[in-house]
Design a protein around this motif. Sequence first.
Motif, PDB file in Angstrom:
ATOM      1  N   SER A 211       0.868  -1.276  -0.106  1.00 17.07           N
ATOM      2  CA  SER A 211      -0.003   0.173   0.114  1.00 17.07           C
ATOM      3  C   SER A 211       0.743   1.102   0.053  1.00 17.07           C
ATOM      4  CB  SER A 211      -1.051   0.185   1.117  1.00 17.07           C
ATOM      5  OG  SER A 211      -0.173   0.103   2.296  1.00 17.07           O
ATOM      6  N   LEU A 212       1.910   1.180   0.591  1.00 23.05           N
ATOM      7  CA  LEU A 212       3.002   2.264   0.728  1.00 23.05           C
ATOM      8  C   LEU A 212       3.358   2.573  -0.702  1.00 23.05           C
ATOM      9  CD1 LEU A 212       2.667   1.611   3.637  1.00 23.05           C
ATOM     10  CD2 LEU A 212       5.125   2.289   3.738  1.00 23.05           C
ATOM     11  N   MET A 213       3.948   1.497  -1.552  1.00 22.44           N
ATOM     12  CA  MET A 213       4.141   1.570  -2.831  1.00 22.44           C
ATOM     13  C   MET A 213       3.200   2.166  -3.665  1.00 22.44           C
ATOM     14  SD  MET A 213       6.173  -1.910  -3.102  1.00 22.44           S
ATOM     15  CE  MET A 213       6.536  -2.041  -4.633  1.00 22.44           C
ATOM     16  N   ARG A 214       1.967   1.631  -3.535  1.00 25.08           N
ATOM     17  CA  ARG A 214       0.829   1.969  -4.495  1.00 25.08           C
ATOM     18  C   ARG A 214       0.627   3.481  -4.036  1.00 25.08           C
ATOM     19  NH1 ARG A 214      -1.820  -1.958  -3.271  1.00 25.08           N
ATOM     20  NH2 ARG A 214      -1.819  -3.286  -4.655  1.00 25.08           N
ATOM     21  N   ASP A 215       0.557   3.924  -2.902  1.00 26.20           N
ATOM     22  CA  ASP A 215       0.404   5.325  -2.701  1.00 26.20           C
ATOM     23  C   ASP A 215       1.297   6.102  -3.146  1.00 26.20           C
ATOM     24  OD1 ASP A 215      -0.688   7.641  -0.937  1.00 26.20           O
ATOM     25  OD2 ASP A 215       1.257   7.525  -0.157  1.00 26.20           O
ATOM     26  N   TYR A 216       2.484   5.700  -2.993  1.00 25.34           N
ATOM     27  CA  TYR A 216       3.450   6.833  -3.507  1.00 25.34           C
ATOM     28  C   TYR A 216       3.656   6.929  -5.167  1.00 25.34           C
ATOM     29  CZ  TYR A 216       7.998   9.213  -2.589  1.00 25.34           C
ATOM     30  OH  TYR A 216       8.880  10.271  -2.421  1.00 25.34           O
TER      31      TYR A 216
ATOM     32  N   ALA B 201       8.565  -0.750 -19.895  1.00 21.88           N
ATOM     33  CA  ALA B 201       9.905  -0.311 -19.563  1.00 21.88           C
ATOM     34  C   ALA B 201       9.950   1.229 -18.988  1.00 21.88           C
ATOM     35  CB  ALA B 201      10.709  -0.087 -20.983  1.00 21.88           C
ATOM     36  N   ALA B 202       8.799   1.862 -19.006  1.00 26.06           N
ATOM     37  CA  ALA B 202       8.597   3.213 -18.715  1.00 26.06           C
ATOM     38  C   ALA B 202       8.115   3.061 -17.094  1.00 26.06           C
ATOM     39  CB  ALA B 202       7.690   4.210 -19.528  1.00 26.06           C
ATOM     40  N   ALA B 203       7.378   2.178 -17.112  1.00 28.66           N
ATOM     41  CA  ALA B 203       6.821   1.894 -15.459  1.00 28.66           C
ATOM     42  C   ALA B 203       8.083   1.299 -14.924  1.00 28.66           C
ATOM     43  CB  ALA B 203       5.804   0.757 -15.695  1.00 28.66           C
ATOM     44  N   ALA B 204       8.828   0.614 -15.096  1.00 27.44           N
ATOM     45  CA  ALA B 204       9.960   0.205 -14.499  1.00 27.44           C
ATOM     46  C   ALA B 204      11.120   1.528 -14.173  1.00 27.44           C
ATOM     47  CB  ALA B 204      11.004  -0.890 -15.318  1.00 27.44           C
ATOM     48  N   LEU B 205      11.250   2.259 -15.035  1.00 29.61           N
ATOM     49  CA  LEU B 205      12.054   3.326 -14.621  1.00 29.61           C
ATOM     50  C   LEU B 205      11.574   4.184 -13.821  1.00 29.61           C
ATOM     51  CD1 LEU B 205      14.849   3.805 -15.974  1.00 29.61           C
ATOM     52  CD2 LEU B 205      13.779   5.637 -17.485  1.00 29.61           C
ATOM     53  N   GLU B 206       9.954   4.452 -13.672  1.00 29.11           N
ATOM     54  CA  GLU B 206       9.332   5.125 -12.887  1.00 29.11           C
ATOM     55  C   GLU B 206       9.410   4.500 -11.489  1.00 29.11           C
ATOM     56  OE1 GLU B 206       7.026   8.500 -11.905  1.00 29.11           O
ATOM     57  OE2 GLU B 206       8.400   8.043 -13.418  1.00 29.11           O
ATOM     58  N   MET B 207       9.264   3.331 -11.410  1.00 29.57           N
ATOM     59  CA  MET B 207       9.450   2.476 -10.111  1.00 29.57           C
ATOM     60  C   MET B 207      10.951   3.116  -9.432  1.00 29.57           C
ATOM     61  SD  MET B 207       6.877   1.421  -8.790  1.00 29.57           S
ATOM     62  CE  MET B 207       7.311  -0.097  -7.291  1.00 29.57           C
ATOM     63  N   PHE B 208      11.879   2.833 -10.335  1.00 29.51           N
ATOM     64  CA  PHE B 208      13.243   3.205 -10.059  1.00 29.51           C
ATOM     65  C   PHE B 208      13.254   4.525  -9.448  1.00 29.51           C
ATOM     66  CE2 PHE B 208      14.956  -0.498 -12.321  1.00 29.51           C
ATOM     67  CZ  PHE B 208      15.775  -1.025 -11.392  1.00 29.51           C
ATOM     68  N   HIS B 209      12.777   5.412 -10.164  1.00 28.96           N
ATOM     69  CA  HIS B 209      12.863   6.601  -9.775  1.00 28.96           C
ATOM     70  C   HIS B 209      11.972   6.950  -8.391  1.00 28.96           C
ATOM     71  CE1 HIS B 209      12.049  11.070  -9.699  1.00 28.96           C
ATOM     72  NE2 HIS B 209      10.672  10.913 -10.008  1.00 28.96           N
ATOM     73  N   ASN B 210      10.898   6.595  -8.116  1.00 25.19           N
ATOM     74  CA  ASN B 210      10.402   6.602  -6.979  1.00 25.19           C
ATOM     75  C   ASN B 210      11.029   5.877  -5.830  1.00 25.19           C
ATOM     76  OD1 ASN B 210       7.109   7.941  -7.072  1.00 25.19           O
ATOM     77  ND2 ASN B 210       7.511   6.563  -8.907  1.00 25.19           N
ATOM     78  N   GLY B 211      11.628   4.695  -6.006  1.00 23.89           N
ATOM     79  CA  GLY B 211      12.503   4.417  -4.809  1.00 23.89           C
ATOM     80  C   GLY B 211      13.796   5.246  -4.566  1.00 23.89           C
TER      81      GLY B 211
ATOM     82  N   GLY C  46      11.170   1.659  -0.018  1.00 28.54           N
ATOM     83  CA  GLY C  46      12.061   2.240  -1.296  1.00 28.54           C
ATOM     84  C   GLY C  46      12.837   0.927  -1.816  1.00 28.54           C
ATOM     85  N   ASP C  47      13.254  -0.105  -1.006  1.00 23.98           N
ATOM     86  CA  ASP C  47      14.018  -1.158  -1.316  1.00 23.98           C
ATOM     87  C   ASP C  47      13.169  -1.946  -2.304  1.00 23.98           C
ATOM     88  OD1 ASP C  47      16.230  -0.267  -0.186  1.00 23.98           O
ATOM     89  OD2 ASP C  47      15.729  -1.694   1.746  1.00 23.98           O
ATOM     90  N   GLY C  48      11.746  -2.116  -1.771  1.00 18.17           N
ATOM     91  CA  GLY C  48      10.623  -3.053  -2.612  1.00 18.17           C
ATOM     92  C   GLY C  48      10.477  -2.302  -3.929  1.00 18.17           C
ATOM     93  N   MET C  49      10.427  -1.042  -3.890  1.00 21.88           N
ATOM     94  CA  MET C  49      10.285  -0.220  -5.251  1.00 21.88           C
ATOM     95  C   MET C  49      11.207  -0.621  -6.187  1.00 21.88           C
ATOM     96  SD  MET C  49       8.836   3.555  -4.299  1.00 21.88           S
ATOM     97  CE  MET C  49       7.554   3.751  -3.148  1.00 21.88           C
TER      98      MET C  49
END
Length: 419
Positions: free
Chosen positions: A241-246, A276-286, A319-322
């Motif tokens: 839920s933290l990942m989803r909210d962020y 690929a854009a989603a993966a990069l966005e997750m790295f960014h959020n982490g 952040g690690d999970g992201m």
Amino acid sequence: MQAAEVLRDTIGALVKRAPAIIAAAARELGAVRLLLRFGDGSCARLLGHSSTLRVQLSPADQSAEVEVYFDDRALGLLFDAAARPSEQALEQSLDMRGSREDLLAAWRCFRLLSQRASGLRIVQAIWADYRDSRAAGWAPPPMPEAAPRPRGPAHWEDAHWPALDWLDRRHPAGRDLLARGEPVLAPARSLWNGRDAESWQDAAQIFDNDLMETMARCKARVVDEILRLIPNKQPQRDLYSLMRDYVQREGKGLRPTLVIATCMALGGRFEDGVRAAAALEMFHNGFLVHDDIADESTHRRGLPTLHMSHGIGLAVNAGDGMHLFAVDMTLSNLQSVGLARTLGIIHEILHMCRETVEGQAIELGWIRRNFVPARDADYSRMSTKKTGWYTCISPCRVGRWRRGLPNRGCWTASTRRSG
């Protein structure tokens, strides 16, 4: 419209819009006279003249150093920048005659035109009109998908991480992944493929007259993809839920837009670049979650930072999970683009992460020692590493890899500046 007329219109448009490309192609062709015969019966001769190219339709004098025959398949593959030259010579589809030196000169001329001019809108419009009128002759036949292997006894439960689940299904426990792994089968694609290609201006999600709206639409699609993939399993309250909210917090969406735009500019479709854009966005959020802790920030995107609202421990873990989930999303490209392109994307992302953590280390070291750099070059190097790579450079390179084009020799100046 006949193929020879398409060639004439393409060269004419490039002479007006991109004379530098035409001049470079003319240098490659040199004094070679190139006679082109097409499968629809049309004919044209291509000549280099004073740093430009000229096209003569159905010339009375058909003398030439090189004579080429194309049918529709060979003409389409000429504009497939992802294929090797050896893959473009189809039996009874392409025939080139002339001396070795002259043939190579003609080939270099056309390869330069296809690689440097294929992304221009005026060229895409000309070829789209021709492609639409003859779509049946362009698309390769679909290849059968490899049947998934039965799941092994140690993998009865889904992890709900897309790449892990997909790999488990294809490679059960006890199998040698390298020795027995099956290739991912996917049909070859051309920039001008009548079924699959989609030019940038034709995509429903894109509106060139409003950059902010375009970025918002790209970000919204990528966030939807991330939310769809985040597992609906425990521990929800303290992780997912933290990942989803962020990821749903306000943001410009620059990185997803650059990935998708680069992929489409090179002939891909909007949806090709989403994962690929989603993966990069997750790295960014982490990175942002960890960066907020390091900088002791209290707010991010108008809301309390994750560590302020949930504590440092849960924030670090989220952040690690992201980052780990971003790796999984990157690997999930195996399903659609195969091993080689996925490894290319992974290589780019690893390079991006290295540049980012090095830049962050430089800045944090300055803060710790209360040091202010005296030279602009030092600050430029730090900001390029910390922000430039994962904000601008890497998204473009990932989008290029997602389309299937390696990044050989790209951004060398930026690489030198950033160390």
